[in-house]
Each structure stands twice: as structure tokens, then as C-alpha cells.
Design a protein around this motif. Structure first.
Motif, PDB file in Angstrom:
ATOM      1  N   VAL A  19       0.843  -1.197   0.000  1.00  0.00           N
ATOM      2  CA  VAL A  19       0.000   0.000   0.000  1.00  0.00           C
ATOM      3  C   VAL A  19       0.879   1.248   0.000  1.00  0.00           C
ATOM      4  O   VAL A  19       0.622   2.205  -0.741  1.00  0.00           O
ATOM      5  CB  VAL A  19      -0.978  -0.010   1.195  1.00  0.00           C
ATOM      6  CG1 VAL A  19      -1.622   1.346   1.402  1.00  0.00           C
ATOM      7  CG2 VAL A  19      -2.038  -1.089   0.997  1.00  0.00           C
ATOM      8  N   MET A  20       1.935   1.229   0.821  1.00  0.00           N
ATOM      9  CA  MET A  20       2.838   2.385   0.853  1.00  0.00           C
ATOM     10  C   MET A  20       3.519   2.569  -0.502  1.00  0.00           C
ATOM     11  O   MET A  20       3.581   3.678  -1.037  1.00  0.00           O
ATOM     12  CB  MET A  20       3.889   2.240   1.943  1.00  0.00           C
ATOM     13  CG  MET A  20       4.839   3.438   1.980  1.00  0.00           C
ATOM     14  SD  MET A  20       6.027   3.370   3.298  1.00  0.00           S
ATOM     15  CE  MET A  20       5.012   3.922   4.640  1.00  0.00           C
ATOM     16  N   TRP A  21       4.034   1.475  -1.077  1.00  0.00           N
ATOM     17  CA  TRP A  21       4.752   1.535  -2.356  1.00  0.00           C
ATOM     18  C   TRP A  21       3.852   2.063  -3.470  1.00  0.00           C
ATOM     19  O   TRP A  21       4.172   3.035  -4.137  1.00  0.00           O
ATOM     20  CB  TRP A  21       5.297   0.153  -2.686  1.00  0.00           C
ATOM     21  CG  TRP A  21       6.031   0.035  -3.987  1.00  0.00           C
ATOM     22  CD1 TRP A  21       6.568   1.049  -4.741  1.00  0.00           C
ATOM     23  CD2 TRP A  21       6.322  -1.172  -4.687  1.00  0.00           C
ATOM     24  NE1 TRP A  21       7.170   0.521  -5.873  1.00  0.00           N
ATOM     25  CE2 TRP A  21       7.039  -0.829  -5.848  1.00  0.00           C
ATOM     26  CE3 TRP A  21       6.054  -2.508  -4.435  1.00  0.00           C
ATOM     27  CZ2 TRP A  21       7.480  -1.790  -6.759  1.00  0.00           C
ATOM     28  CZ3 TRP A  21       6.502  -3.451  -5.336  1.00  0.00           C
ATOM     29  CH2 TRP A  21       7.203  -3.095  -6.484  1.00  0.00           C
ATOM     30  N   ILE A  22       2.709   1.426  -3.658  1.00  0.00           N
ATOM     31  CA  ILE A  22       1.832   1.815  -4.757  1.00  0.00           C
ATOM     32  C   ILE A  22       1.190   3.171  -4.483  1.00  0.00           C
ATOM     33  O   ILE A  22       0.983   3.975  -5.402  1.00  0.00           O
ATOM     34  CB  ILE A  22       0.769   0.729  -5.034  1.00  0.00           C
ATOM     35  CG1 ILE A  22       1.454  -0.613  -5.372  1.00  0.00           C
ATOM     36  CG2 ILE A  22      -0.168   1.147  -6.169  1.00  0.00           C
ATOM     37  CD1 ILE A  22       2.485  -0.551  -6.511  1.00  0.00           C
ATOM     38  N   ALA A  62       9.789   0.688   0.598  1.00  0.00           N
ATOM     39  CA  ALA A  62       8.494   0.006   0.557  1.00  0.00           C
ATOM     40  C   ALA A  62       8.480  -1.015  -0.577  1.00  0.00           C
ATOM     41  O   ALA A  62       7.922  -2.107  -0.433  1.00  0.00           O
ATOM     42  CB  ALA A  62       7.355   1.009   0.401  1.00  0.00           C
ATOM     43  N   ALA A  63       9.100  -0.670  -1.709  1.00  0.00           N
ATOM     44  CA  ALA A  63       9.194  -1.620  -2.821  1.00  0.00           C
ATOM     45  C   ALA A  63       9.962  -2.864  -2.389  1.00  0.00           C
ATOM     46  O   ALA A  63       9.519  -4.000  -2.628  1.00  0.00           O
ATOM     47  CB  ALA A  63       9.870  -0.962  -4.029  1.00  0.00           C
ATOM     48  N   LEU A 144       2.031  -1.070 -14.911  1.00  0.00           N
ATOM     49  CA  LEU A 144       2.209  -2.454 -14.481  1.00  0.00           C
ATOM     50  C   LEU A 144       1.490  -2.737 -13.162  1.00  0.00           C
ATOM     51  O   LEU A 144       1.118  -3.880 -12.885  1.00  0.00           O
ATOM     52  CB  LEU A 144       3.697  -2.787 -14.333  1.00  0.00           C
ATOM     53  CG  LEU A 144       4.512  -2.885 -15.616  1.00  0.00           C
ATOM     54  CD1 LEU A 144       5.985  -3.122 -15.297  1.00  0.00           C
ATOM     55  CD2 LEU A 144       3.976  -3.975 -16.532  1.00  0.00           C
ATOM     56  N   SER A 145       1.297  -1.700 -12.352  1.00  0.00           N
ATOM     57  CA  SER A 145       0.656  -1.907 -11.050  1.00  0.00           C
ATOM     58  C   SER A 145      -0.793  -2.377 -11.199  1.00  0.00           C
ATOM     59  O   SER A 145      -1.310  -3.083 -10.327  1.00  0.00           O
ATOM     60  CB  SER A 145       0.719  -0.635 -10.204  1.00  0.00           C
ATOM     61  OG  SER A 145      -0.154   0.372 -10.668  1.00  0.00           O
TER      62      SER A 145
END
Length: 161
Positions: A19-22, A62-63, A144-145
Motif C-alpha cells: 500500500v505504501m509503495w503503490i 516500501a518496494a 504495471l501496477s
């Protein structure tokens, strides 16, 4: 700690990191990048010197944590090999999209952002090209997400592709 609680904890950390990454990825692509032309030049250093480096710190870590917890989760569930070899394509495609996206973050976006933001020494002429390359790969990750999230959710809910 039971296996079930371990699965819950790792899945929770995987989702929390994701959630943080995206969320930060989408912030960059849907808020920050489109808003930059509207910001007066004298205020842009606040973004490039304060906000962007901090956001990029959380973005890249985060990733990495999303990938690590995702791989641990797949291992704990016993499907890591099947997913990575696409024998279990519903989750496997999501895992591969995530791995590609994380590679982009650490080896293309971050190195180019360091140049664009002046975090590392570079010729002034290199900064616009680095900024553009980082932006293009960030946009790629945004695209891509969408199938990555679909694959992960459908695979976990037995919807299938």
C-alpha cells in the motif's frame, strides 16, 4: 507463534508495504508530476530538495519490503516455485510484475532521480534526461501496477484469469 499467525503477520506486512509503495507511486504519477508545471519556480525547491527525496526514500524501501514479504509469503504457502515458473499463473504474473517494478525502482528510477534532484554530482545537461527517464519508468510501473494488483487479488480469491 503458529504457522497461521506467521502467515497472517507476513501477509499483513506484505500488504502494508505494498500500500505504501503503490500509494507513493500513484502520488508521484497522479499528483506530483502533473502539479509541477503549476508550481511557481521559487517554490519548486521545496519539492525537489525536501518532499521528493523523502518520498523516494519511503518509495524504494516500501518496494523492497513488499518484494521480501511477498516472497516469504509465497514460500510459507508452498507455491513460490510454481508461481515464479508461472505454473500458477494467476499469482505468478503478479509476482513477476512486482519483481520487474521493484527492479525499475532500484536500478532505473532511483539512480536517475538522484541525478535529476542533484543528490549525486552530474552535469547540468544530464539532469533533464535523467528526470525524463525516471518519469517514464515511473509511468511504466504505474501501468504495471494495475495488472499486478489484479493478479494478486484474483489469485488470493480463487477468481483466476
Amino acid at each position: 507463534m503458529t504457522h497461521e499467525f506467521g502467515l497472517f503477520l507476513v501477509r499483513y506486512l506484505h500488504v502494508l508495504s505494498g500500500v505504501m509503495w503503490i500509494g507513493i507511486l500513484w502520488y508521484f504519477n497522479f499528483v506530483q508530476i502533473p502539479s509541477m508545471p503549476k508550481i511557481p519556480d521559487d517554490q519548486k525547491p521545496a519539492i525537489s530538495k525536501v518532499i521528493a527525496p523523502e518520498a523516494l526514500f519511503w518509495f524504494r524501501w516500501a518496494a523492497l519490503s513488499t518484494i521480501i514479504f511477498g516472497l516469504i509469503l509465497a514460500w510459507m504457502n508452498g507455491y513460490i516455485v510454481e508461481a515464479l515458473t508461472l505454473q500458477q499463473p494467476d499469482i505468478g504474473f503478479g509476482m513477476w510484475f512486482g519483481l520487474i517494478m521493484a527492479f525499475n525502482v532500484w536500478f532505473i528510477i532511483w539512480p536517475n532521480q538522484k541525478i535529476a534532484l542533484g543528490i549525486v554530482e552530474a552535469d547540468a545537461s544530464a539532469k533533464p534526461a535523467a528526470a525524463r527517464k525516471a518519469m517514464l519508468f515511473s509511468r511504466t510501473n504505474t501501468l504495471l501496477s494495475i495488472p499486478m494488483l489484479f493478479s494478486m487479488i484474483s489469485g488470493q480469491n480463487s477468481v483466476g484469469l
